[in-house]
Write an enzyme that holds these catalytic residues in place. Structure first.
Site, short mmCIF file in Angstrom:
data_model
loop_
_atom_site.label_atom_id
_atom_site.label_comp_id
_atom_site.label_asym_id
_atom_site.label_seq_id
_atom_site.Cartn_x
_atom_site.Cartn_y
_atom_site.Cartn_z
N ASP A 10 -26.67 -4.99 39.47
CA ASP A 10 -27.25 -6.28 39.03
C ASP A 10 -26.25 -7.09 38.09
OD1 ASP A 10 -29.33 -8.27 38.42
OD2 ASP A 10 -29.35 -6.95 36.23
N ILE A 11 -26.43 -8.42 37.97
CA ILE A 11 -25.43 -9.08 36.97
C ILE A 11 -26.01 -9.20 35.67
CG2 ILE A 11 -24.50 -11.48 36.74
CD1 ILE A 11 -24.36 -11.73 39.82
N ASP A 12 -27.00 -10.15 35.51
CA ASP A 12 -27.24 -10.29 33.92
C ASP A 12 -27.89 -9.23 33.33
OD1 ASP A 12 -26.84 -13.33 33.94
OD2 ASP A 12 -28.21 -13.04 35.73
N GLY A 45 -30.89 -11.55 41.50
CA GLY A 45 -31.93 -12.65 41.40
C GLY A 45 -31.14 -13.87 41.72
N LYS A 186 -34.86 -6.59 46.09
CA LYS A 186 -33.46 -5.97 46.07
C LYS A 186 -33.49 -4.76 46.73
CE LYS A 186 -32.04 -7.84 41.75
NZ LYS A 186 -31.17 -7.60 40.26
N ASP A 209 -31.36 -3.52 34.88
CA ASP A 209 -31.88 -3.41 33.68
C ASP A 209 -33.25 -4.42 33.69
OD1 ASP A 209 -31.44 -6.51 31.99
OD2 ASP A 209 -30.15 -6.14 33.82
N ASN A 212 -37.18 -7.41 37.63
CA ASN A 212 -36.65 -7.65 39.14
C ASN A 212 -35.76 -6.32 39.96
OD1 ASN A 212 -34.44 -8.23 37.98
ND2 ASN A 212 -33.82 -9.87 39.46
#
Length: 259
Positions: A10-12, A45, A186, A209, A212
């Protein structure tokens, strides 16, 4: 390890910290995985155009955008799952009457159905990206959209959830909710990638985290939640590492004997 594995990040709140910065330890860990012959992918997302710089910095060409609705494998589009257009137009009309702005999103850009709105400004600015939705109330015409954003206060999305069964609604900001195709996640995007690559399930890892990320963390064989993650994400994961601020990706990979 001798077998090739695939890692989804994931990114954020996972790759990027609260300041939207990439920790040096995370970057180093990503390249060590790649040097060991493993496949590294992003599962987010975000729209593809929201993290082009990050993909270039990490030299990643496999990614899952829009929570599974737009999947790219080694630079080639592998799978798409667009929104139901008739239902989206109907939702937009109701939202307009309720003074709830909507942003339309495809793989290239995002456009708002209103010229400007405080909710759009405040929520999009938290992403710290160099692009902002401009005004085009008919951007949906003649193109596939993979996600939209509904801007309303917490709780105001409930009537939309009841009315529009073709969509899932996932809140990501006090002023904004993602509109996604029903059942998209995802996890489904990962399924498409893994199926194409032929990777064994025991060699699939995912770090996340947020809310989503729940399906992703519970679906893969090795789901790792960040220490700063939502409690529900931690419950869905097989392991919990330290927070992104504490070099959680590097720590987690070492604890699992992957680095």
């Amino acid at each position: 390890m001798t077998k090739q594995s695939v890692f989804f990040f994931d990114i954020d709140g996972t790759l990027l910290n609260g300041e939207k910065k990439l920790p040096a330890s995370t970057k180093e860990s990503i390249f060590k995985l790649k040097e060991a012959g493993h496949i590294v992918a992003i599962a987010t997302g975000r729209a593809p155009f929201m993290y082009e710089d990050l993909r270039k910095e990490l030299e990643i060409n496999t990614y899952i955008s829009y929570n599974g609705q737009y999947v790219v494998l080694e630079g080639e589009v592998l799978y798409t799952n667009p929104l139901n257009m008739d239902e989206l137009i109907r939702l937009t009309e109701i939202a307009k009457a309720n003074e709830h702005p909507v942003v339309f999103m495809d793989h290239d850009d995002m456009k708002a159905n209103v010229p400007e709105h405080t909710y759009i400004t405040e929520s999009i600015s938290t992403l710290r990206i160099d692009r902002f939705p401009t005004h085009d109330p008919y951007y949906y015409r003649g193109r596939d959209l993979y996600q939209s954003l509904l801007f309303c206060m917490e709780g105001e999305e409930k009537p939309y959830e009841s009315e529009f069964k073709a969509f899932d609604f996932v809140r990501w900001h006090p002023y904004s909710v993602d509109i996604l195709p029903r059942g998209g996640s995802k996890a489904k995007g990962i399924e498409k990638v893994v199926e194409k690559l032929g990777i064994a399930k025991e060699n699939i890892y995912a770090f996340g985290d947020g809310l989503n990320d729940i399906e992703m963390l519970s679906a893969v064989h090795h789901g790792i939640a960040m220490g700063n993650g939502e409690e529900k994400a931690k419950q869905a994961a097989r392991y919990v590492t330290l927070s992104v601020e504490e070099d959680g990706i590097s720590y987690g990979l070492k604890k699992l004997g992957l680095l």
